[in-house]
Write an enzyme that holds these catalytic residues in place. Structure first.
Site, PDB file in Angstrom:
ATOM      1  N   THR A   1      37.152  81.237  36.363  1.00 48.08           N
ATOM      2  CA  THR A   1      36.356  82.335  35.806  1.00 48.08           C
ATOM      3  C   THR A   1      35.704  81.877  34.499  1.00 48.08           C
ATOM      4  OG1 THR A   1      36.416  84.703  35.303  1.00 48.08           O
ATOM      5  CG2 THR A   1      38.289  83.413  34.532  1.00 48.08           C
ATOM      6  N   ASN A   2      35.214  82.792  33.682  1.00 50.68           N
ATOM      7  CA  ASN A   2      34.572  82.446  32.413  1.00 50.68           C
ATOM      8  C   ASN A   2      34.888  83.505  31.357  1.00 50.68           C
ATOM      9  OD1 ASN A   2      32.436  84.580  32.474  1.00 50.68           O
ATOM     10  ND2 ASN A   2      31.887  83.485  34.343  1.00 50.68           N
ATOM     11  N   ARG A   3      34.341  83.340  30.154  1.00 48.96           N
ATOM     12  CA  ARG A   3      34.743  84.158  29.009  1.00 48.96           C
ATOM     13  C   ARG A   3      34.050  85.511  28.902  1.00 48.96           C
ATOM     14  NH1 ARG A   3      37.828  81.125  25.646  1.00 48.96           N
ATOM     15  NH2 ARG A   3      37.478  78.865  25.683  1.00 48.96           N
ATOM     16  N   SER A   4      33.218  85.865  29.850  1.00 49.48           N
ATOM     17  CA  SER A   4      32.512  87.151  29.756  1.00 49.48           C
ATOM     18  C   SER A   4      33.500  88.316  29.717  1.00 49.48           C
ATOM     19  CB  SER A   4      31.587  87.305  30.966  1.00 49.48           C
ATOM     20  OG  SER A   4      31.087  88.622  31.008  1.00 49.48           O
TER      21      SER A   4
ATOM     22  N   ALA B   1      28.025  87.312  34.126  1.00 50.82           N
ATOM     23  CA  ALA B   1      28.151  85.854  34.047  1.00 50.82           C
ATOM     24  C   ALA B   1      28.718  85.391  35.394  1.00 50.82           C
ATOM     25  CB  ALA B   1      29.082  85.479  32.901  1.00 50.82           C
TER      26      ALA B   1
END
Ligand code: CTP
Length: 213
Positions: A21-24, A88
């Protein structure tokens, strides 16, 4: 006005317990949904996994992966006057999903990744007459050049360019600043401010820019 907004990250599963996943955090997309609802617009929010309460008076469609988000966005886009892709979306997902938990071994592990669908590109190819399509470009370098090329390649009406990797703005921050580029060559700076007031300015700027003011 019927608006569809995407928000948050996506999760791309490796096995039943792991994902990429990512930091959004989804704050920008949720703030846009709230600003649109305050204008009495009909709002659909397609949301990846976030820790935010669902805004009142908004239809929320919860998704996890890029593939699920693509399906939900394509369905909702069919009747949308305006679409804002603030999510994102993961650009890659594990090529193989393991239905049983991957066990460790002594050596290194390689996970092969494959491209996900570029949802915004698909929406741009299928844009209906009069529909406004807005993307985000989160960049660490060459902000305006990168944003401009995404605007053209994806057939967008506007792109909200924002610098990431700078403390106090963008990803996972309370505040943000945006440069809004329009397909007609317009360029508007929306100064550093809370994401909720920025969301309101963003909608104003899109409406003003699209009616030629
Ligand atoms: N986007 C999308 N589908 C994807 C990836 C991104 O719809 N699979 C959307 C995002 O919601 C955002 C815009 O495209 O509105 C970002 O453009 P993109 O070129 O995909 O940016 P990055 O994913 O950051 O790509 P790059 O790594 O090339 O900068």
């Amino acid at each position: 006005m019927r608006i569809v907004i995407s928000a948050g990250p996506t999760r791309e599963a490796i096995d039943p317990v792991r994902f990429i996943t990512n930091r959004s955090t989804g704050k920008m997309g949720y703030a846009i949904a709230e600003a649109a609802r305050q204008r009495q617009w009909q709002v659909t929010l397609v949301s990846g996994p976030v820790n935010l309460p669902p805004p009142e008076g908004v239809e929320v469609i919860a998704v996890e992966s890029a593939a699920e988000m693509a399906q939900a966005m394509k369905n909702a886009a069919a009747t949308a006057d305006m679409i804002i892709m603030a999510a994102a979306v993961a650009d890659y997902r594990p090529k193989q999903y393991s239905s049983s938990k991957v066990k460790k071994s002594d050596g290194d592990l390689c996970i092969e990744l494959e491209r996900t669908e570029d949802i915004l590109l698909t929406l741009g190819k299928n844009k209906k007459p009069g529909q406004l399509l807005v993307g985000f470009a989160a960049e660490t370098d060459d902000l305006l050049q990168n944003a401009q090329s995404k605007l053209e390649r994806k057939n967008l009406d506007f792109i909200a360019a924002n610098i990431v990797g700078v403390p106090g703005r963008g990803f996972a921050s309370e505040n943000n600043a945006i440069t809004l580029l329009g397909r007609n060559g317009s360029c508007r700076e929306l100064a550093l401010q809370s994401k909720s007031s920025l969301a309101d300015e963003l909608l104003d700027a899109i409406i003003a820019g699209s009616s030629g003011e």
